[in-house]
Design a protein around this motif. Structure first.
Motif, PDB file in Angstrom:
ATOM      1  N   UNK A  32      17.207  27.420  54.300  1.00 61.97           N
ATOM      2  CA  UNK A  32      16.275  28.602  53.910  1.00 61.97           C
ATOM      3  C   UNK A  32      15.288  28.792  55.105  1.00 61.97           C
ATOM      4  N   UNK A  33      14.473  29.559  54.709  1.00 61.67           N
ATOM      5  CA  UNK A  33      12.941  29.550  55.609  1.00 61.67           C
ATOM      6  C   UNK A  33      12.401  28.206  55.881  1.00 61.67           C
ATOM      7  N   UNK A  34      12.122  27.893  57.054  1.00 62.28           N
ATOM      8  CA  UNK A  34      11.801  26.698  57.359  1.00 62.28           C
ATOM      9  C   UNK A  34       9.940  26.347  57.571  1.00 62.28           C
ATOM     10  N   UNK A  35       9.431  27.568  56.917  1.00 57.68           N
ATOM     11  CA  UNK A  35       8.202  27.816  56.753  1.00 57.68           C
ATOM     12  C   UNK A  35       7.309  27.612  58.072  1.00 57.68           C
ATOM     13  N   UNK A  36       8.189  27.965  59.149  1.00 58.25           N
ATOM     14  CA  UNK A  36       7.578  27.895  60.585  1.00 58.25           C
ATOM     15  C   UNK A  36       7.528  26.482  61.080  1.00 58.25           C
ATOM     16  N   UNK A  37       8.381  25.892  60.756  1.00 59.07           N
ATOM     17  CA  UNK A  37       8.695  24.727  61.433  1.00 59.07           C
ATOM     18  C   UNK A  37       9.466  24.576  62.575  1.00 59.07           C
ATOM     19  N   UNK A  38       9.208  23.969  63.734  1.00 58.73           N
ATOM     20  CA  UNK A  38      10.065  23.979  64.816  1.00 58.73           C
ATOM     21  C   UNK A  38      10.992  22.681  64.829  1.00 58.73           C
ATOM     22  N   UNK A  39      12.465  22.873  64.999  1.00 57.08           N
ATOM     23  CA  UNK A  39      13.555  22.037  64.888  1.00 57.08           C
ATOM     24  C   UNK A  39      14.143  21.930  66.291  1.00 57.08           C
ATOM     25  N   UNK A  40      14.090  20.573  66.647  1.00 57.26           N
ATOM     26  CA  UNK A  40      15.089  20.291  67.791  1.00 57.26           C
ATOM     27  C   UNK A  40      15.924  19.557  67.575  1.00 57.26           C
ATOM     28  N   UNK A  41      17.404  19.467  67.995  1.00 58.67           N
ATOM     29  CA  UNK A  41      18.478  18.735  67.498  1.00 58.67           C
ATOM     30  C   UNK A  41      19.434  18.567  68.851  1.00 58.67           C
ATOM     31  N   UNK A  42      20.214  17.423  68.709  1.00 59.58           N
ATOM     32  CA  UNK A  42      21.223  17.210  69.788  1.00 59.58           C
ATOM     33  C   UNK A  42      22.536  16.720  69.042  1.00 59.58           C
ATOM     34  N   UNK A  43      23.486  17.115  69.366  1.00 55.79           N
ATOM     35  CA  UNK A  43      25.051  17.131  68.614  1.00 55.79           C
ATOM     36  C   UNK A  43      25.466  15.550  69.466  1.00 55.79           C
ATOM     37  N   UNK A  44      25.682  14.590  68.924  1.00 55.70           N
ATOM     38  CA  UNK A  44      25.846  13.129  69.466  1.00 55.70           C
ATOM     39  C   UNK A  44      27.415  13.161  69.536  1.00 55.70           C
ATOM     40  N   UNK A  45      27.845  13.645  68.534  1.00 55.80           N
ATOM     41  CA  UNK A  45      29.513  13.748  68.456  1.00 55.80           C
ATOM     42  C   UNK A  45      29.987  14.693  67.857  1.00 55.80           C
ATOM     43  N   UNK A  46      31.196  15.272  68.081  1.00 56.72           N
ATOM     44  CA  UNK A  46      31.736  16.293  67.120  1.00 56.72           C
ATOM     45  C   UNK A  46      31.526  17.842  67.468  1.00 56.72           C
ATOM     46  N   UNK A  47      31.777  18.442  66.516  1.00 52.32           N
ATOM     47  CA  UNK A  47      31.363  19.728  66.732  1.00 52.32           C
ATOM     48  C   UNK A  47      31.159  20.426  65.201  1.00 52.32           C
ATOM     49  N   UNK A  48      30.332  21.678  65.485  1.00 48.88           N
ATOM     50  CA  UNK A  48      30.168  22.578  64.343  1.00 48.88           C
ATOM     51  C   UNK A  48      29.569  23.917  64.954  1.00 48.88           C
TER      52      UNK A  48
END
Length: 320
Positions: A32-48
């Motif tokens: 849902x709404x992240x209350x104006x959080x910043x998210x940063x991710x990296x896919x190490x393995x697999x896919x989506x």
């Protein structure tokens, strides 16, 4: 300091959660709404798949990809977007630093990342300057992020002393690297400050404004900095940024003023000339037009006790 660094500095991002995410089989999770959080991710393995609210096309994420969600928009991660989603709150426990979450036992996807809160009652306006999603797939961009991702994985798994602080700095580095790489790619055909910054000629004018916000800039002067005629510059800036150069100058001055009102304790009589206004009344009029309240009202706003409440205060301010 360059414009992107200045904007991120005013946000004062604080990485307070770093974690790993494992998934297997068929799954679909709605955040849902992240209350104006910043998210940063990296896919190490697999896919989506990644689907972000407000973005027309879903993104196919592959091993090595990184993505950033700067403005806290609701989003969905899934092995198949046709699957009915499950609310993230039904799957994820209370947030834990360095924790790892498993769906269906994991095995098909492993993702690492961090989420950031932002401090400052003006955070809503600053976050609106950033793109809703940044997706990095090019090998040259991934190479710049690879070391940060691998070291973060190590810190998450080993839990050595000081590991949280290292992960925090690595997350900040990933955010800046991702946004910088996105700028170098051209950042697409959207409208907004970030898209104007991707235009090398307009970026020169933006940098000039940021380097000397108190100067009494004219369209002619900014056009010369950008290497364009006055009329061409004005039209191109408005098309790219969604506002005129003078509107942007005024808004940037107000954001600087907000930061000083929150952090310095300086009176209006000191802040006004520092950002280019000859009188308190002229500054107050401009401030109220942009921010929706007077400088003194803004200065009396309760200081948020946490990054999340800061973002909520910004939302109320902009709505008013």
């Amino acid at each position: 300091m360059d414009p992107l660094s200045q904007v991120l500095s005013l946000l004062r991002p604080q990485s307070y959660i770093s974690s790993g995410f494992h998934a297997g089989g068929e799954w679909s999770v709605q955040f849902g709404d992240q209350s104006q959080l910043i998210k940063c991710y990296a896919v190490v393995s697999g896919s989506c798949w990644l689907q972000v609210e407000g973005v027309a096309e879903p993104l196919a994420l592959e091993e090595g990809d990184s993505f950033v969600l700067p403005s806290g928009q609701p989003f969905r991660l899934a092995s198949d977007l046709d699957l009915p989603p499950v609310a993230a709150s039904d799957i994820f426990p209370a947030a834990r630093r360095g924790g790892e979450v498993f769906i269906n036992g994991g095995g098909d996807l492993f993702m690492v990342g961090s989420r950031f809160g932002v401090s400052g009652g003006h955070a809503g306006m600053l976050l609106a300057m950033l793109p809703p999603v940044v997706h990095l797939r090019k090998a040259s961009d991934q190479a710049a992020l690879r070391w940060s991702v691998e070291r973060m994985m190590q810190e998450l798994r080993e839990g050595e002393p000081g590991g949280h602080l290292i992960a925090q700095h690595l997350a900040h580095m990933m955010l800046v690297q991702a946004l910088r790489a996105h700028l170098m790619e051209g950042s697409g055909d959207g409208v907004g400050w970030f898209f104007a910054l991707a235009d090398k000629q307009l970026a020169k004018a933006i940098a000039a404004i940021h380097s000397d916000p108190a100067r009494r800039w004219t369209l002619q002067e900014l056009g010369e900095v950008a290497g364009m005629s006055r009329s061409t510059f004005a039209l191109r800036f408005r098309e790219a940024a969604g506002e005129t150069p003078m509107e942007y100058l005024s808004r940037w001055r107000m954001l600087l003023a907000c930061d000083r009102l929150e952090t310095s304790g300086d009176p209006v009589s000191v802040i006004a000339p520092a950002i280019g206004y000859e009188s308190d009344s002229a500054f107050s009029t401009a401030f109220k037009r942009v921010m929706g309240c007077s400088p003194r009202q803004y200065g009396r706003m309760p200081k948020p006790a946490s990054p999340q409440s800061s973002a909520q205060a910004a939302t109320r301010l902009v709505a008013n």
